[in-house]
Scaffold this motif. Structure first.
Motif, PDB file in Angstrom:
ATOM      1  N   GLY A  62       0.881  -1.177   0.016  1.00  0.00           N
ATOM      2  CA  GLY A  62       0.118  -0.170   0.041  1.00  0.00           C
ATOM      3  C   GLY A  62       0.730   1.158  -0.158  1.00  0.00           C
ATOM      4  N   ALA A  63       2.029   1.168   0.543  1.00  0.00           N
ATOM      5  CA  ALA A  63       2.953   2.396   0.716  1.00  0.00           C
ATOM      6  C   ALA A  63       3.367   2.800  -0.790  1.00  0.00           C
ATOM      7  CB  ALA A  63       4.170   2.115   1.515  1.00  0.00           C
ATOM      8  N   LEU A  64       3.607   1.801  -1.506  1.00  0.00           N
ATOM      9  CA  LEU A  64       3.724   2.355  -3.180  1.00  0.00           C
ATOM     10  C   LEU A  64       2.615   2.881  -3.911  1.00  0.00           C
ATOM     11  CD1 LEU A  64       5.959  -0.630  -4.607  1.00  0.00           C
ATOM     12  CD2 LEU A  64       6.618   1.637  -4.194  1.00  0.00           C
ATOM     13  N   ALA A  65       1.260   2.161  -3.351  1.00  0.00           N
ATOM     14  CA  ALA A  65       0.154   2.646  -4.075  1.00  0.00           C
ATOM     15  C   ALA A  65      -0.141   4.355  -3.552  1.00  0.00           C
ATOM     16  CB  ALA A  65      -1.077   1.984  -3.662  1.00  0.00           C
ATOM     17  N   GLU A  66       0.247   4.435  -2.457  1.00  0.00           N
ATOM     18  CA  GLU A  66       0.035   5.919  -1.793  1.00  0.00           C
ATOM     19  C   GLU A  66       1.265   6.632  -2.429  1.00  0.00           C
ATOM     20  OE1 GLU A  66       0.602   7.868   2.461  1.00  0.00           O
ATOM     21  OE2 GLU A  66      -0.326   6.007   2.654  1.00  0.00           O
ATOM     22  N   LYS A  67       2.304   6.104  -2.386  1.00  0.00           N
ATOM     23  CA  LYS A  67       3.448   7.067  -2.988  1.00  0.00           C
ATOM     24  C   LYS A  67       3.261   7.529  -4.349  1.00  0.00           C
ATOM     25  CE  LYS A  67       8.477   7.050  -4.360  1.00  0.00           C
ATOM     26  NZ  LYS A  67       9.762   6.400  -4.319  1.00  0.00           N
TER      27      LYS A  67
END
Length: 104
Positions: A62-67
């Motif tokens: 999810g951190a990549l999606a958020e980034k």
């Protein structure tokens, strides 16, 4: 063959080599994602000399999606030399994806 990447391996996979990269942000429970997956595999087989496909499961990374501001899946982000060039959202047609590859 598409490479499953995580937060730890994303930068190396996207910036590695001179090819354009399609980052497929998906979810296992997403029906449009499941329909798009064989289309992406077909494109990778046909255009593997021009483009590399990486897959990011938003449930685990999810951190990549958020980034990258991914608000819905499927989202395809096209990268060249590690920089975002364009993106497509939703269940898009093969011709639309190929058109984006041609622009890169």
């Amino acid at each position: 063959m598409a490479v499953r990447v995580s937060t730890d391996t994303f930068e190396a996979e996207v910036k590695n080599g001179g090819k354009a990269v399609i980052a497929d942000f998906y979810s296992d429970s997403c029906v449009p994602c499941k329909r798009l997956s064989p289309v992406l595999a077909e494109i990778e087989e046909e255009q593997g000399d021009r483009v590399k496909l990486v897959k990011i499961n938003i449930n685990f990374d999810g951190a990549l999606a958020e980034k990258y501001g991914v608000m819905s899946v499927p989202t395809l982000i096209f990268f060249k030399d590690g920089e975002e060039i364009s993106r497509l959202n939703g269940a898009v047609k093969k011709s639309e994806i190929v058109s984006e590859i041609d622009k890169i």
